[in-house]
Design an enzyme around this catalytic site. Structure first.
Site, PDB file in Angstrom:
ATOM      1  N   ASN A 131       0.859  -1.117  -0.230  1.00 37.05           N
ATOM      2  CA  ASN A 131      -0.016   0.022   0.120  1.00 37.05           C
ATOM      3  C   ASN A 131       0.803   1.400  -0.003  1.00 37.05           C
ATOM      4  OD1 ASN A 131      -2.272  -1.695   0.231  1.00 37.05           O
ATOM      5  ND2 ASN A 131      -2.906  -1.098   2.404  1.00 37.05           N
TER       6      ASN A 131
ATOM      7  N   LYS B 159     -23.075   6.955  -6.458  1.00 37.47           N
ATOM      8  CA  LYS B 159     -21.828   7.451  -6.447  1.00 37.47           C
ATOM      9  C   LYS B 159     -21.174   7.971  -7.816  1.00 37.47           C
ATOM     10  CE  LYS B 159     -18.392   9.100  -4.632  1.00 37.47           C
ATOM     11  NZ  LYS B 159     -18.525  10.634  -4.029  1.00 37.47           N
TER      12      LYS B 159
HETATM   13  C1  AGP Z   1     -21.599  15.404  -5.649  1.00 35.69           C
HETATM   14  O1  AGP Z   1     -21.574  15.187  -4.472  1.00 35.69           O
HETATM   15  C2  AGP Z   1     -22.337  14.321  -6.361  1.00 35.69           C
HETATM   16  N1  AGP Z   1     -22.225  12.822  -5.962  1.00 35.69           N
HETATM   17  C3  AGP Z   1     -22.302  14.303  -7.911  1.00 35.69           C
HETATM   18  O2  AGP Z   1     -22.936  15.722  -8.216  1.00 35.69           O
HETATM   19  C4  AGP Z   1     -21.095  13.935  -8.745  1.00 35.69           C
HETATM   20  O3  AGP Z   1     -20.442  15.085  -8.167  1.00 35.69           O
HETATM   21  C5  AGP Z   1     -21.342  14.018 -10.062  1.00 35.69           C
HETATM   22  O4  AGP Z   1     -22.198  13.033 -10.332  1.00 35.69           O
HETATM   23  C6  AGP Z   1     -20.168  13.552 -10.811  1.00 35.69           C
HETATM   24  O5  AGP Z   1     -19.435  12.640 -10.567  1.00 35.69           O
HETATM   25  P1  AGP Z   1     -17.796  12.630 -10.887  1.00 35.69           P
HETATM   26  O6  AGP Z   1     -17.097  13.426 -10.382  1.00 35.69           O
HETATM   27  O7  AGP Z   1     -17.587  10.991 -10.587  1.00 35.69           O
HETATM   28  O8  AGP Z   1     -18.049  12.554 -12.504  1.00 35.69           O
END
Ligand code: AGP
Length: 607
Positions: A98, A602
């Site tokens: 790591n 996410k």
């Molecule tokens: C932010 O808190 C959200 N999870 C969402 O707006 C995110 O930033 C957006 O989907 C972009 O994701 P990415 O940076 O993985 O491309």
């Protein structure tokens, strides 16, 4: 973050290795592997993907071996693949690692007698150890020490050799390792959660220490061969907590680890003595950097907000460069012309966001040079851009992005500084930004430590509102946008951000008791203007929370969160920390699923 496990004892090593790696899955990874020694020799199995993929390959290979090591990899050098997965095998050495070996390229060049199969820095470390081990001519621990003395960077390692199958050598500098002491067995893990259910007795290795473990012994020394008395501690926590390093939610953990995650972003990239930043990744020559006339910054959500905040700074120190920040899902369908001498910054934590990826592909069709500002190593966007700067914040588990935002902004500011350096902008203009960047991790820690409890108290007062208006001017406006996004996505309060100057063009009509207002007020030449905007809101009965670094603040607002910092230009990055904590505590007060808010993912890999 990668995970390490190890076992030497009387039971089936593979069982602990696999179960231990499963315990570490939450840390995020993209490949895994184990190696065990036994009567039938060496069993080394690696798999790209998840632990389930590794288990499928292990089926039928259960050999009852009693010693082994395992690893889950979060790619840093080299994309996720079986060949890049750990354990790495070089000569008589098997190693899991790591951390990041910063000088691995020069070490690799010096190891001319070795054939390297992977793109990783870890394999180079294995070869280096093997070059000192010399087929067992020297004790394994000595060979490891000799190698570690030559490396620069961070490591947590477990090393084995089939020539001495009764022992495992472990060492750490900057990446945690814990030794579980059992009855007739010794277990190793990068996180105590993997030990729970096997032993509660743990020895936490310290930086600069190396241990040789067998099933009945643990011998610890410093790299200078000074003996270290092993301190056995009780593991006093439950599994879930440890996996969040003791925090109740990943979101709070990721907010609070921003000093360290930003340090990883800056590592090797800021030269304070020279007053310069150095980004190798974008792959643009000095000439190409000098020619840049236009930047297009592309992202979604938080990534977009990070780009917008960075754009204000880039304009400040690269006068003849125009900067355009676009929402990927919109831009990909526009017929936008991108002028010659442009570079597109593609911003994405996950590197898999469908809209951003589609936008990247559209932009590339115009022959525009693309540079990724990405966290997930080897992700699709990271692979398809022409060059890039990884932000290296480690896995961001919580849906709401926090540590990635901070590091994305700083990475893009550093890219802008790289352009300015190439264009010969006076160092007197650039140095203040570079100095502030260098001290940001410490300032972030100070702000988080000072404000956390205060913000928790403020959040309790505002959790029942249904609407909120976030306000900021200049660089505080993108920070207000990011704060509003955080609040809406985890507390479901209808929060929207407006530039202070826009209030009188419509939003001021909103102000009534249904709303509270959160105003970001950084000190500076626009501070007084923002104060008068706050007074407009107060005059209409607004319920105002003010977040400021102004020492003397006496507006009759309902709540004030004051931060103390020597940072000036980049202070909105610090004010945003308060907004992150505020959103977190409001969501907690509302009893919502902080890490997995409804309707959200996410990584939005669908359009
Ligand atoms: C932010 O808190 C959200 N999870 C969402 O707006 C995110 O930033 C957006 O989907 C972009 O994701 P990415 O940076 O993985 O491309």
């Amino acid at each position: 973050m990668c995970g390490i496990v190890g076992y030497v004892g009387e039971k089936n090593a593979q069982d602990f290795l696999v179960s231990g790696l499963k315990r570490l899955e939450y840390r995020g990874y993209d490949s895994a592997g184990v190696v065990t020694f036994g009567d039938k020799g060496v069993t080394l199995v690696k798999a790209k993907g998840k632990i389930g993929d590794l288990e499928a390959k292990l089926a039928g290979l259960k050999r009852g071996d009693k010693v082994g090591i395992g690893h889950t990899r979060w790619a840093t050098h080299g994309e996720p693949s079986e060949v890049n997965a750990h354990p790495h095998h070089v000569g008589n050495i098997y190693l899991v690692h790591n951390g990041i070996i910063e000088n691995y390229k020069e070490l690799k060049n010096a190891l001319s007698g070795y054939e390297f199969k992977s793109e990783t820095d870890s394999e180079v470390l294995a070869a280096l150890i093997d070059s000192f081990y010399q087929g067992g001519k020297y004790p394994l621990a000595n060979a490891v020490v000799q190698a570690l003395k030559l490396i620069q960077g961070t490591y947590g390692i477990a090393v084995m050799s089939e020539l001495n199958p009764s022992e495992i050598v472990v060492a750490r500098a900057g990446s945690p390792l814990v030794i579980g002491v059992g009855h007739g067995e010794t277990l190793i893990a990068s996180d105590a959660s993997a030990l729970l259910g096997h032993t509660k007795q743990a020895i936490y290795l310290n930086d600069g220490e190396i241990a040789t473990v067998t099933k009945n012994s643990v011998e610890i020394k410093t790299l200078n061969a000074e003996p270290v008395s092993a301190k056995v501690e009780e593991i006093e926590t439950n599994l879930a907590a440890i996996q969040k390093d003791g925090y109740e939610h990943f979101l709070l953990k990721e907010i609070m680890e921003q000093p360290r995650s930003l340090e990883e972003t800056l590592r090797g990239r800021v030269d304070l003595e020279e007053g310069m930043v150095r980004l190798g990744g974008p792959g643009l020559s000095e000439t190409e950097l000098r020619k840049i006339k236009h930047l297009v910054i592309v992202g979604c959500g938080t990534a977009y907000n990070a780009g917008l905040l960075a754009s204000y700074y880039i304009e400040q120190f690269t006068p003849e460069v125009t900067v355009e920040v676009v929402i990927a899902s919109e831009y990909r369908y526009r017929q936008a012309y991108i002028p010659k001498d442009s570079v597109a910054l593609i911003v994405s934590q996950s590197g898999e966001t469908a809209d951003t990826l589609a936008c990247l592909r559209e932009i590339k069709k115009q022959g525009v040079r693309t540079v990724g500002i990405v966290n997930a190593i080897g992700s699709t966007i990271a692979r398809e851009v022409d060059g890039g700067t990884y932000v290296h914040v480690g896995p961001e588990i919580s849906v709401a992005s926090t540590k990635a935002f901070t590091s994305q902004v700083v990475a893009m500011v550093m890219f802008g500084l790289t352009i300015a350096q190439a264009k010969g902008v006076r160092s007197g203009v650039l140095k203040p930004y570079i100095k502030e960047i260098a001290k940001l991790p410490g300032e972030i820690k100070k702000v988080l430590d000072e404000c956390r409890e205060l913000v928790k108290g403020v959040a309790e007062k505002y959790k029942d509102y249904d609407h909120a208006v976030y306000l900021g001017r200049d660089t505080a406006y993108p920070a207000a946008m990011e704060g509003a996004l955080k609040l809406k996505e985890i507390s479901y309060i209808d929060a929207n951000a407006y530039a202070f100057g826009e209030l009188k063009h419509g939003p001021l009509a909103l102000i009534d008791d249904r709303f509270f207002e959160l105003a970001l007020l950084p000190e500076g030449e626009l501070y007084e203007k923002a104060v008068s905007n706050v007074q407009e809101v107060l005059a209409r009965g607004g319920h105002v929370i003010t977040v400021t670094n102004k020492t003397e603040f006496d507006l009759p607002v309902e709540s004030v969160v004051k931060i103390t910092t020597s940072v000036e230009a980049l202070v909105p990055i610090l004010l945003n920390l308060v907004a992150q904590l505020f959103a977190y505590y409001v969501a907690v007060e509302k009893g919502l699923d902080v890490d997995q808010p409804r309707n959200l993912a996410k990584s939005v890999t669908v359009e």
